[in-house]
Design a protein around this motif. Structure first.
Motif, mmCIF file in Angstrom:
data_model
loop_
_atom_site.group_PDB
_atom_site.id
_atom_site.type_symbol
_atom_site.label_atom_id
_atom_site.label_comp_id
_atom_site.label_asym_id
_atom_site.label_seq_id
_atom_site.Cartn_x
_atom_site.Cartn_y
_atom_site.Cartn_z
ATOM 1 N N THR A 191 0.836 -1.218 0.000
ATOM 2 C CA THR A 191 0.000 0.000 0.000
ATOM 3 C C THR A 191 0.864 1.258 0.000
ATOM 4 O O THR A 191 0.585 2.213 -0.735
ATOM 5 C CB THR A 191 -0.957 -0.010 1.216
ATOM 6 O OG1 THR A 191 -1.696 -1.220 1.208
ATOM 7 C CG2 THR A 191 -1.918 1.167 1.155
ATOM 8 N N VAL A 192 1.915 1.268 0.820
ATOM 9 C CA VAL A 192 2.777 2.457 0.866
ATOM 10 C C VAL A 192 3.423 2.679 -0.508
ATOM 11 O O VAL A 192 3.458 3.809 -1.011
ATOM 12 C CB VAL A 192 3.854 2.337 1.968
ATOM 13 C CG1 VAL A 192 4.873 3.466 1.855
ATOM 14 C CG2 VAL A 192 3.208 2.354 3.351
ATOM 15 N N ARG A 194 2.368 1.753 -3.476
ATOM 16 C CA ARG A 194 1.378 2.285 -4.432
ATOM 17 C C ARG A 194 1.152 3.769 -4.166
ATOM 18 O O ARG A 194 1.036 4.573 -5.090
ATOM 19 C CB ARG A 194 0.043 1.525 -4.307
ATOM 20 C CG ARG A 194 -0.083 0.341 -5.267
ATOM 21 C CD ARG A 194 -1.555 -0.093 -5.442
ATOM 22 N NE ARG A 194 -2.173 -0.460 -4.177
ATOM 23 C CZ ARG A 194 -2.125 -1.673 -3.633
ATOM 24 N NH1 ARG A 194 -1.482 -2.660 -4.258
ATOM 25 N NH2 ARG A 194 -2.706 -1.920 -2.479
ATOM 26 N N GLY A 195 1.113 4.124 -2.867
ATOM 27 C CA GLY A 195 0.896 5.526 -2.505
ATOM 28 C C GLY A 195 2.049 6.425 -2.911
ATOM 29 O O GLY A 195 1.857 7.625 -3.114
ATOM 30 N N MET B 164 -2.788 1.698 8.898
ATOM 31 C CA MET B 164 -1.818 2.549 8.212
ATOM 32 C C MET B 164 -2.123 4.029 8.427
ATOM 33 O O MET B 164 -1.241 4.876 8.267
ATOM 34 C CB MET B 164 -1.805 2.239 6.723
ATOM 35 C CG MET B 164 -1.291 0.830 6.495
ATOM 36 S SD MET B 164 -0.947 0.555 4.770
ATOM 37 C CE MET B 164 0.248 1.827 4.515
ATOM 38 N N THR B 191 -0.999 9.788 1.285
ATOM 39 C CA THR B 191 -0.260 8.613 0.800
ATOM 40 C C THR B 191 -1.110 7.346 0.887
ATOM 41 O O THR B 191 -1.142 6.540 -0.047
ATOM 42 C CB THR B 191 1.058 8.439 1.580
ATOM 43 O OG1 THR B 191 1.785 9.659 1.515
ATOM 44 C CG2 THR B 191 1.902 7.324 0.991
ATOM 45 N N ARG B 194 -3.762 7.397 -1.869
ATOM 46 C CA ARG B 194 -3.183 7.058 -3.191
ATOM 47 C C ARG B 194 -2.930 5.556 -3.270
ATOM 48 O O ARG B 194 -3.176 4.925 -4.293
ATOM 49 C CB ARG B 194 -1.867 7.818 -3.422
ATOM 50 C CG ARG B 194 -2.055 9.140 -4.163
ATOM 51 C CD ARG B 194 -0.731 9.655 -4.768
ATOM 52 N NE ARG B 194 0.316 9.817 -3.765
ATOM 53 C CZ ARG B 194 0.496 10.929 -3.047
ATOM 54 N NH1 ARG B 194 -0.296 11.964 -3.205
ATOM 55 N NH2 ARG B 194 1.470 10.992 -2.166
ATOM 56 N N GLY B 195 -2.454 4.989 -2.148
ATOM 57 C CA GLY B 195 -2.164 3.552 -2.127
ATOM 58 C C GLY B 195 -3.402 2.690 -2.250
ATOM 59 O O GLY B 195 -3.333 1.556 -2.709
#
Lengths: 203, 203
Positions: A191-192, A194-195, B164, B191, B194-195
């Motif tokens: 996830t990070v 992708r972010g 997160m 962030t 976006r992820g």
């Protein structure tokens, strides 16, 4: 004794005592917890006199801190692999972090030190400077190399990014909400990343 | 006294004492820290007898826990706004969380309870069940509504997503690494979102 010139033999004996004390503190905090840990018990377990400990350390928290520091140094210190594959490198490290936090050898002293540092600002500062910030700096260096290579957005704030990687693991560990699994570590990394991916506007 | 039938007057007096005790515990933990907090001092500050406290609570940790719970309930409990704008809603809540954690009224008791719960599994469980999990559930509900509305990927693991969001703030607060600013809260939200964005493959 401290006035005597140090011979190789006495230096070796000192180092042997120091390691015995550090090992004893780690073992004991796992057995009895920080609250019931005493300098007497550490001395007895290490086979040294109480005064030997008091000569080197002002408190049980500072002994335990040095034990933990030695443990971290034994495991090679904070360096992140850089194979060029950021996702694989981060997963490797966060999985290892999850395993370490679940291992009583690290879990118990780190939990005791973190709890203690909530009302001991000097210990909190030392824990930050000597243990935590070097680890965070290793993450930051790895992310900087990825940013330089164009793998993550040039606008990414690397400090925030690394806290987003380690923060969720730490949260789950400290608050004991759910198990620290490899799947969790992987999901955080994915996830990070992708972010942080470079957007079309940054190409 | 507990054998007597409760009259409206005695119920009112009890409630007044209970609130005085909870308020006194909160004030005192801020002044002297958890280690030096005593039932005697809480009783003196609240203007009640020690026995009144022991009748209702088994330990100073459990008094402080109820104080903190009352504080959270007074602030309206854990509900996330749902204006339809997920990013704005999350920023609002995480900025408020950052402010709350920086406010000594919340910071000191929560820090004391978290430290104490490291070697008190029953307290840790209670803190999780009554304080933490309801907050996390409110985040999860808001994220579910966003997923249902197609704002985040249908494959997103909502539990990981919420950890997160809150984990990085908690990490910075607990370890006192850097200030908990609104800019940090915003950056974490941006962030993570976006992820979690729905990718082209999921449309």
């Amino acid at each position: 004794m401290s006035e005597q010139p140090r011979t190789p033999d006495s230096a070796r004996r000192s180092e042997r005592s120091r390691r015995a004390i550090l090992d004893a503190a780690l073992e004991l905090v796992g057995e009895v917890g920080f609250g019931k840990l005493t300098i007497e018990a550490i001395a007895a377990r290490a086979g040294v006199g109480k005064q030997t400990i008091y000569r080197w350390w002002p408190s049980k928290a500072s002994v335990l801190f040095d034990s933990f520091l030695a443990l971290s140094e034994d495991s090679g210190g904070p360096v992140l692999p850089d194979t060029g594959d950021l996702e694989a490198d981060l997963k490797l490290v966060l999985r290892a972090t999850a395993d370490e936090l679940a291992d009583p050898k690290y879990d118990l002293p780190l939990r005791a030190l973190t709890a203690e540092s909530q009302h001991d600002p000097a210990l909190a500062r030392e824990l930050n400077e000597k243990v935590l910030e070097p680890q965070l700096a290793a993450f930051e260096a790895r992310l900087r190399s990825a940013r330089d290579a164009g793998r993550i957005s040039p606008r990414a704030d690397l400090r925030v990014a690394l806290e987003m990687l380690v923060g969720p693991l730490y949260h789950r560990w400290m608050l004991r909400t759910l198990p620290l699994t490899h799947a969790y570590a992987d999901s955080v990394v994915e996830t990070v990343l992708r972010g942080l991916a470079p957007g079309p506007e940054s190409v």
